[in-house]
Design a protein around this motif. Sequence first.
Motif, short mmCIF file in Angstrom:
data_model
loop_
_atom_site.label_atom_id
_atom_site.label_comp_id
_atom_site.label_asym_id
_atom_site.label_seq_id
_atom_site.Cartn_x
_atom_site.Cartn_y
_atom_site.Cartn_z
N PRO A 98 -25.19 17.84 -9.51
CA PRO A 98 -25.60 16.89 -10.55
C PRO A 98 -24.47 16.56 -11.53
CG PRO A 98 -27.33 18.48 -10.17
CD PRO A 98 -26.15 18.94 -9.35
N GLU A 99 -23.60 17.50 -11.78
CA GLU A 99 -22.49 17.24 -12.71
C GLU A 99 -21.43 16.31 -12.14
OE1 GLU A 99 -23.72 20.23 -11.80
OE2 GLU A 99 -22.12 21.74 -11.64
N ASP A 100 -21.55 15.94 -10.87
CA ASP A 100 -20.66 14.95 -10.28
C ASP A 100 -21.14 13.52 -10.57
OD1 ASP A 100 -20.39 17.08 -7.41
OD2 ASP A 100 -18.89 16.81 -8.99
N THR A 101 -22.31 13.40 -11.17
CA THR A 101 -22.84 12.08 -11.49
C THR A 101 -21.92 11.36 -12.46
OG1 THR A 101 -25.14 12.76 -11.13
CG2 THR A 101 -24.76 10.87 -12.59
N ALA A 102 -21.50 10.16 -12.07
CA ALA A 102 -20.57 9.38 -12.88
C ALA A 102 -20.31 8.05 -12.19
CB ALA A 102 -19.24 10.14 -13.05
N VAL A 103 -19.66 7.17 -12.92
CA VAL A 103 -19.09 5.98 -12.29
C VAL A 103 -17.69 6.37 -11.81
CG1 VAL A 103 -18.34 3.59 -12.59
CG2 VAL A 103 -20.41 4.43 -13.76
N TYR A 104 -17.43 6.12 -10.56
CA TYR A 104 -16.15 6.47 -9.95
C TYR A 104 -15.30 5.22 -9.80
CZ TYR A 104 -17.68 11.19 -8.90
OH TYR A 104 -18.10 12.50 -9.02
N TYR A 105 -14.06 5.34 -10.24
CA TYR A 105 -13.10 4.24 -10.20
C TYR A 105 -11.90 4.64 -9.35
CZ TYR A 105 -15.52 2.72 -14.45
OH TYR A 105 -16.47 2.33 -15.38
N CYS A 106 -11.36 3.67 -8.62
CA CYS A 106 -10.08 3.92 -7.99
C CYS A 106 -9.03 3.08 -8.73
CB CYS A 106 -10.08 3.60 -6.50
SG CYS A 106 -10.47 1.90 -6.04
N ALA A 107 -7.82 3.57 -8.71
CA ALA A 107 -6.74 2.92 -9.43
C ALA A 107 -5.43 3.18 -8.69
CB ALA A 107 -6.66 3.44 -10.86
N ALA A 108 -4.46 2.31 -8.92
CA ALA A 108 -3.17 2.44 -8.24
C ALA A 108 -2.03 2.49 -9.26
CB ALA A 108 -2.95 1.27 -7.29
N ALA A 109 -1.09 3.36 -8.97
CA ALA A 109 0.11 3.51 -9.79
C ALA A 109 1.32 3.49 -8.85
CB ALA A 109 0.07 4.82 -10.56
N ARG A 110 2.48 3.23 -9.38
CA ARG A 110 3.65 3.20 -8.51
C ARG A 110 3.85 4.55 -7.84
NH1 ARG A 110 8.74 4.72 -11.03
NH2 ARG A 110 8.36 5.46 -13.15
N SER A 111 4.49 4.51 -6.69
CA SER A 111 4.65 5.70 -5.88
C SER A 111 5.29 6.84 -6.65
CB SER A 111 5.52 5.37 -4.66
OG SER A 111 5.66 6.49 -3.82
N PHE A 168 0.82 -1.22 0.00
CA PHE A 168 0.00 0.00 0.00
C PHE A 168 0.85 1.27 0.00
CE2 PHE A 168 -3.94 2.15 0.61
CZ PHE A 168 -3.75 3.16 1.54
N ASP A 169 1.88 1.30 0.84
CA ASP A 169 2.68 2.51 0.99
C ASP A 169 3.52 2.81 -0.24
OD1 ASP A 169 3.42 2.47 4.58
OD2 ASP A 169 1.66 3.04 3.42
N GLY A 170 3.65 1.88 -1.13
CA GLY A 170 4.48 2.09 -2.30
C GLY A 170 3.72 2.54 -3.53
N TYR A 171 2.51 2.99 -3.35
CA TYR A 171 1.68 3.33 -4.50
C TYR A 171 0.98 4.67 -4.34
CZ TYR A 171 2.33 -1.17 -6.70
OH TYR A 171 2.88 -2.24 -7.33
N THR A 172 0.68 5.26 -5.47
CA THR A 172 -0.24 6.38 -5.57
C THR A 172 -1.61 5.80 -5.90
OG1 THR A 172 1.45 7.94 -6.33
CG2 THR A 172 -0.85 8.42 -6.92
N VAL A 173 -2.62 6.23 -5.17
CA VAL A 173 -3.98 5.78 -5.45
C VAL A 173 -4.80 6.97 -5.93
CG1 VAL A 173 -6.08 4.78 -4.50
CG2 VAL A 173 -3.85 3.90 -3.80
N GLY A 174 -5.44 6.78 -7.05
CA GLY A 174 -6.22 7.86 -7.64
C GLY A 174 -7.69 7.51 -7.77
N TRP A 175 -8.49 8.53 -7.79
CA TRP A 175 -9.92 8.39 -8.09
C TRP A 175 -10.18 9.03 -9.44
CZ3 TRP A 175 -13.41 5.45 -5.70
CH2 TRP A 175 -13.16 5.05 -4.39
#
Length: 122
Positions: free
Chosen positions: A86-99, A27-34
């Motif tokens: 309302p413009e925040d309506t979307a499918v939200y995904y999380c993803a991980a990339a190396r730190s 976990f600590d070795g990654y960047t997590v994005g939304w």
Amino acid sequence: QLQASGGGLVQAGGSLRLSCATSGFAFDGYTVGWFRQASGKEREGVSYIDNTDGRTWYEDSVKGRFTISRDRAKNTVYLQMNSLKPEDTAVYYCAAARSATYSTNRQLYNYWGQGTLVTVSS
């Protein structure tokens, strides 16, 4: 693996907290994005947190309304979303990339969750 949850239907002005539970990597070795993808639109980066140094970033339209945070004990990243529109309506995904990715370039993110739907009614 990443497991996104917490989406739902909320009225404009309301709040939701999304969770991204991670497993199978340090976990600590990654960047997590939304990221989010509205119907008919490109997937866009919303926020990220680097789990090594805690650096965060927000897309302009969510600054001051969304807050990203992490719980190292639970290997989970959260996205607190307030004052939803309302413009925040979307499918939200999380993803991980190396730190130290410090980017929302989708090609840099190796692991993706399945997405959770956020619907904001007016």
